[in-house]
Design an enzyme around this catalytic site. Structure first.
Site, mmCIF file in Angstrom:
data_model
loop_
_atom_site.group_PDB
_atom_site.id
_atom_site.type_symbol
_atom_site.label_atom_id
_atom_site.label_comp_id
_atom_site.label_asym_id
_atom_site.label_seq_id
_atom_site.Cartn_x
_atom_site.Cartn_y
_atom_site.Cartn_z
ATOM 1 N N ARG A 82 69.555 40.611 -2.419
ATOM 2 C CA ARG A 82 70.109 40.179 -3.712
ATOM 3 C C ARG A 82 71.386 39.360 -3.511
ATOM 4 N NH1 ARG A 82 70.856 44.835 -8.063
ATOM 5 N NH2 ARG A 82 72.667 45.265 -6.759
ATOM 6 N N LYS A 184 74.594 38.742 -9.148
ATOM 7 C CA LYS A 184 75.769 39.608 -9.213
ATOM 8 C C LYS A 184 77.007 38.770 -8.903
ATOM 9 C CE LYS A 184 76.452 44.472 -8.162
ATOM 10 N NZ LYS A 184 76.795 44.880 -9.514
ATOM 11 N N GLU A 220 70.852 44.558 -21.195
ATOM 12 C CA GLU A 220 71.419 45.605 -20.347
ATOM 13 C C GLU A 220 72.836 45.898 -20.786
ATOM 14 O OE1 GLU A 220 72.019 44.593 -16.209
ATOM 15 O OE2 GLU A 220 72.157 42.470 -16.653
HETATM 16 N N1 PLP Z 1 73.155 45.557 -14.168
HETATM 17 C C1 PLP Z 1 74.394 45.161 -13.882
HETATM 18 C C2 PLP Z 1 75.016 44.124 -14.741
HETATM 19 C C3 PLP Z 1 75.058 45.712 -12.773
HETATM 20 O O1 PLP Z 1 76.296 45.333 -12.465
HETATM 21 C C4 PLP Z 1 74.415 46.700 -11.997
HETATM 22 C C5 PLP Z 1 75.079 47.274 -10.839
HETATM 23 O O2 PLP Z 1 74.889 46.903 -9.734
HETATM 24 C C6 PLP Z 1 73.126 47.073 -12.348
HETATM 25 C C7 PLP Z 1 72.519 46.489 -13.437
HETATM 26 C C8 PLP Z 1 72.399 48.091 -11.555
HETATM 27 O O3 PLP Z 1 71.934 47.568 -10.345
HETATM 28 P P1 PLP Z 1 71.708 48.480 -9.084
HETATM 29 O O4 PLP Z 1 70.771 49.546 -9.503
HETATM 30 O O5 PLP Z 1 71.115 47.573 -8.074
HETATM 31 O O6 PLP Z 1 73.033 49.011 -8.711
HETATM 32 C C1 COI Z 2 77.131 49.085 -9.284
HETATM 33 O O1 COI Z 2 76.478 49.916 -9.910
HETATM 34 O O2 COI Z 2 77.157 49.041 -8.050
HETATM 35 C C2 COI Z 2 77.908 48.060 -9.962
HETATM 36 O O3 COI Z 2 78.242 47.091 -9.354
HETATM 37 C C3 COI Z 2 78.281 48.243 -11.344
HETATM 38 C C4 COI Z 2 79.740 48.069 -11.569
HETATM 39 C C5 COI Z 2 79.927 47.996 -13.029
HETATM 40 C C6 COI Z 2 80.546 49.171 -10.977
#
Ligand code: PLP
Ligand code: COI
Length: 343
Positions: A82, A184, A220
């Site tokens: 990612r 991200k 989200e």
């Molecule tokens: N959506 C956003 C905007 C995020 O910042 C995160 C955190 O990483 C997620 C979703 C969840 O992603 P993940 O499950 O890969 O941490």
């Molecule tokens: C994560 O879940 O790793 C994120 O980056 C979310 C952040 C809002 C702490």
């Protein structure tokens, strides 16, 4: 190895400096060999790309102590991939995926004393990130970059842990159609700061963002994807090009289908369907699965049947199975658990 003297069970989701971090510099079109350092500070030009045009991307993953005392991370290959997608989207060089994993391993091993003990409820949050470090004044990508990984022990993202939260439908958008919502990038989070401060001032825990094109579909929150459970027990999760492809959500979809034998739909979810949902949760690395008890749509309460006291029944099963896999209590699918060797 002796653990640090930290009150693990009372940690919030905050930053504290740990001993070592990883740094690699990109100069003259190539990444250097990288190194661990004690230095948690960065010196750069006042005109650095990150400072002027927000050229920065990041990742988030966790290290866990398993029931049998190993230190593991969860699917770091997906974070590496990612970060690569994020880099390409904002014209940054790709940090090689195998080197990403090596950097994570080095940082966790060097900070093993900060990996919270099994059963403490805390984890070591790992933050890989990359930014434009050389000066740019015309709008263009920087020439030089820095990739870093630091780590910090954390507790639950939302105060109260497993207690359901209340969220509001935001009047602000966090992403644009055809924009950068699916990567991200720091800029997406800057976009959400006014909205989250406003939500907190009004007494809400988080925002639900709608699709920026029509504002009729659920997207989200600022830091997690949504999972819903319908009244007839189906797991439904929004599909959209402008949300972050959450690794937790993708893992939970697999857990729901293959471990819990539930029906799963990944599709557009309309705001006016929420009344038909029995459970709602936020899923992400930081959020794990945080139950949502109520969504407020401009004064109208949408209350989920699971209520404001505890996690819904299916959300709880998903939570227990996912955390069971992460902590080594339940057998993981091939390749999900990445053990870190500590000397
Ligand atoms: N959506 C956003 C905007 C995020 O910042 C995160 C955190 O990483 C997620 C979703 C969840 O992603 P993940 O499950 O890969 O941490
Ligand atoms: C994560 O879940 O790793 C994120 O980056 C979310 C952040 C809002 C702490």
């Amino acid at each position: 190895m002796e653990k640090k003297d930290i009150d693990w069970s009372n940690l919030g989701f905050g930053y504290q400096k740990t001993d070592k971090r990883y740094v690699s510099d990109y100069k003259n079109g190539a990444w250097d060999e990288g190194r661990l350092t004690d230095d948690d500070t960065i010196t750069m030009s006042e005109c650095a790309g990150v400072l002027q045009y927000a050229q920065t991307i990041f990742e988030g993953l966790k290290a866990y102590t398993t029931e049998d005392g190993r230190i593991v991370t969860f699917r770091p290959d997906l974070n590496a991939s990612r970060l690569k997608d994020s880099a390409k989207r904002i014209e940054m060089p790709v940090f090689p995926e195998d080197r990403f994993i090596d950097a994570v391993e080095k940082v966790v091993a060097a900070n093993a004393a900060y990996v919270p003990p099994y059963g403490s409820g805390a984890t070591l949050y790992i933050r890989p990130f990359m930014f434009g470090i050389s000066p740019v004044i015309g709008v263009k990508p920087a020439k030089d970059y820095q990739f870093r990984v630091f780590s910090t022990p954390v507790g639950p993202y939302f105060k109260g842990g497993a207690k359901p939260i209340t969220i509001k439908i935001s009047d602000f958008d966090r992403a644009a159609p055809h924009g950068t919502g699916n990567i991200k990038a720091g800029l997406n989070y800057a976009m959400s700061l006014h909205a989250i401060v406003t939500a907190h001032e009004e007494g809400y825990d988080e925002n639900m963002y709608l699709d920026p094109g029509t504002r009729t579909k659920v997207e989200e929150t600022g830091g997690a994807n949504f999972l819903f459970v319908t009244k007839d027990g189906k797991v439904v999760t929004p599909k959209s090009d402008s949300i972050l492809p959450s690794i937790t959500r993708r893992s939970l979809v697999h857990v729901a289908k293959e471990y819990l034998h539930l029906e799963v739909e990944e599709r557009e979810v309309f705001l006016d369907e929420l009344d038909n949902m029995a459970e709602c949760g936020l899923c992400g690395t930081a959020a794990v699965i945080s139950p949502v008890g109520k969504v407020v749509d401009h004064g109208r309460d949408i209350c989920f049947a699971s209520g404001m006291e505890e996690m819904g029944e299916i959300t709880k099963k998903l939570y227990d199975t996912l955390t069971g896999i992460q902590m080594g209590r339940i057998e993981a699918p091939e390749g999900w658990i990445h053990e870190i060797k500590v000397d």
